[in-house]
Write an enzyme that holds these catalytic residues in place. Sequence first.
Site, PDB file in Angstrom:
ATOM      1  N   LYS A  37      46.854  15.820  56.470  1.00 52.29           N
ATOM      2  CA  LYS A  37      48.283  15.534  56.618  1.00 52.29           C
ATOM      3  C   LYS A  37      49.001  15.308  55.288  1.00 52.29           C
ATOM      4  O   LYS A  37      50.173  15.605  55.152  1.00 52.29           O
ATOM      5  CB  LYS A  37      48.483  14.321  57.529  1.00 52.29           C
ATOM      6  CG  LYS A  37      48.221  14.643  58.988  1.00 52.29           C
ATOM      7  CD  LYS A  37      48.787  13.570  59.895  1.00 52.29           C
ATOM      8  CE  LYS A  37      48.739  13.989  61.351  1.00 52.29           C
ATOM      9  NZ  LYS A  37      47.360  13.985  61.902  1.00 52.29           N
ATOM     10  N   GLU A  91      58.413   9.948  62.320  1.00 52.17           N
ATOM     11  CA  GLU A  91      57.894   9.326  63.530  1.00 52.17           C
ATOM     12  C   GLU A  91      56.386   9.468  63.486  1.00 52.17           C
ATOM     13  O   GLU A  91      55.852  10.348  62.803  1.00 52.17           O
ATOM     14  CB  GLU A  91      58.447   9.993  64.790  1.00 52.17           C
ATOM     15  CG  GLU A  91      57.732  11.274  65.185  1.00 52.17           C
ATOM     16  CD  GLU A  91      58.219  12.486  64.436  1.00 52.17           C
ATOM     17  OE1 GLU A  91      59.421  12.539  64.121  1.00 52.17           O
ATOM     18  OE2 GLU A  91      57.399  13.384  64.155  1.00 52.17           O
ATOM     19  N   SER A 150      39.241  18.673  59.661  1.00 52.76           N
ATOM     20  CA  SER A 150      40.607  18.253  59.298  1.00 52.76           C
ATOM     21  C   SER A 150      40.696  16.819  58.780  1.00 52.76           C
ATOM     22  O   SER A 150      41.627  16.488  58.045  1.00 52.76           O
ATOM     23  CB  SER A 150      41.532  18.416  60.499  1.00 52.76           C
ATOM     24  OG  SER A 150      41.026  17.750  61.636  1.00 52.76           O
TER      25      SER A 150
END
Length: 408
Positions: free
Chosen positions: A107, A129, A394
């Site tokens: 991310k 968010e 990931s």
Amino acid sequence: MKLSQPDRRGYFGNYGGRYVPETVLPALDELDRAYRAMRKDRAFRRELGGLLRDTVGRPTPLTRVLRFPDGKGKTAIPRSAKTRRRGRTETRMYLKREDLCHTGAHKINNTIGQVLLARRMGKRRVIAETGAGQHGVATATACALFGLKCTVYMGSEDVRRQAMNVYRMQLLGAEVVPVESGTRTLKDAINEAMRDWVTRIRDTYYCIGSVVGPHPYPLMVRDFQSVIGLEVKQQILKEEGRLPDLLVACVGGGSNAMGLFHPFLDTDVPMVGVEAGGRGRQPGRHGATLCHGQPGVLHGALSYLLQDAKGQVLATHSVSAGLDYPGVGPEHAFLKDSGRIRYTSVPDEAALEAFHRLSEMEGILPALESSHALAYALRVCGKSPGSVLVVNLSGRGDKDLDIAGGRL
Ligand SMILES: *Cc1c(COP(=O)(O)O)cnc(C)c1O
């Protein structure tokens, strides 16, 4: 249309677009212009490249795993001449190690890029968010790095469930705003962030965490994450002298998968996206949007969506918080319909098994999200001897120990 670019209105085939309040459109135009200029700006690209290298820790390794696909008990297998010979006929499995990125997942590739862009656009305030808190933490990290004010909206139910990530964001200097409306989870936090953006559009940058949202977010986030696939291409060519036979990645919103897949779209390498099969096919028991959803609008874009007959967004379930999302990026919807990428799902139980197996056999604790991709890879690896398989790892699993530990 080219397989890999949206049209001018931000549609990948039938999917994407901008389903937002009219007041937001000028801000999306401003963002689109800034992003296009930035793509061509060599100074920006150099700065981003430096940050990815020195702060995120890129390039991340591509690790060949030997014991995980083999599954031969707990004794280490010596790499004898025999195993080396066998290696030629067995599946050769590689993991792309996004778990080794700063903050422990892919991310950050996206938030560093977007927050850098926010600063260039002269925005003083960043909002986001978050569901489980992972994107909130990645955004807060990037904001701390650049000294920008950061506000994160989070459903109050999620605030309660993810206390550690709330504390993390606060340590990083972010303000966490609990959202009390609706089901008090991610989709309510999305609504609240959008409301904030509408009222303070001049000085505020809205940082979205996956390849979702109105155009140009799906395009932009995919581009920032494409560093994953670009590195894999180089690394696998160096290691194997050819492109892989299969790419596998888990799909929540779809950003780690798009990042791995995108640089391979113009090749004939097969790819599989793995969704959360949860506890079964019934509504509310899974998060497999592309497998079981229908086209609908969520988060400002048209894509596949888990919804009931009246178009109300359904509850989802997954053992992994990052895949527990009723929508999916519009580019995935397009690639599914076009047949270029295949999508499937893996149940909670199989993901947990893969989590334990990678931990025991390779000394790597994978995120439960990534464990879905690993479980699928295990399912196929016996079936195609001699093939080369790349799985996107990931993120790391430290955040999931509570859940995974329940089984020890
Ligand atoms: C958030 C997250 C995901 C799911 O998001 P995508 O946008 O689908 O990549 C997957 N893995 C990890 C480790 C995550 O934190």
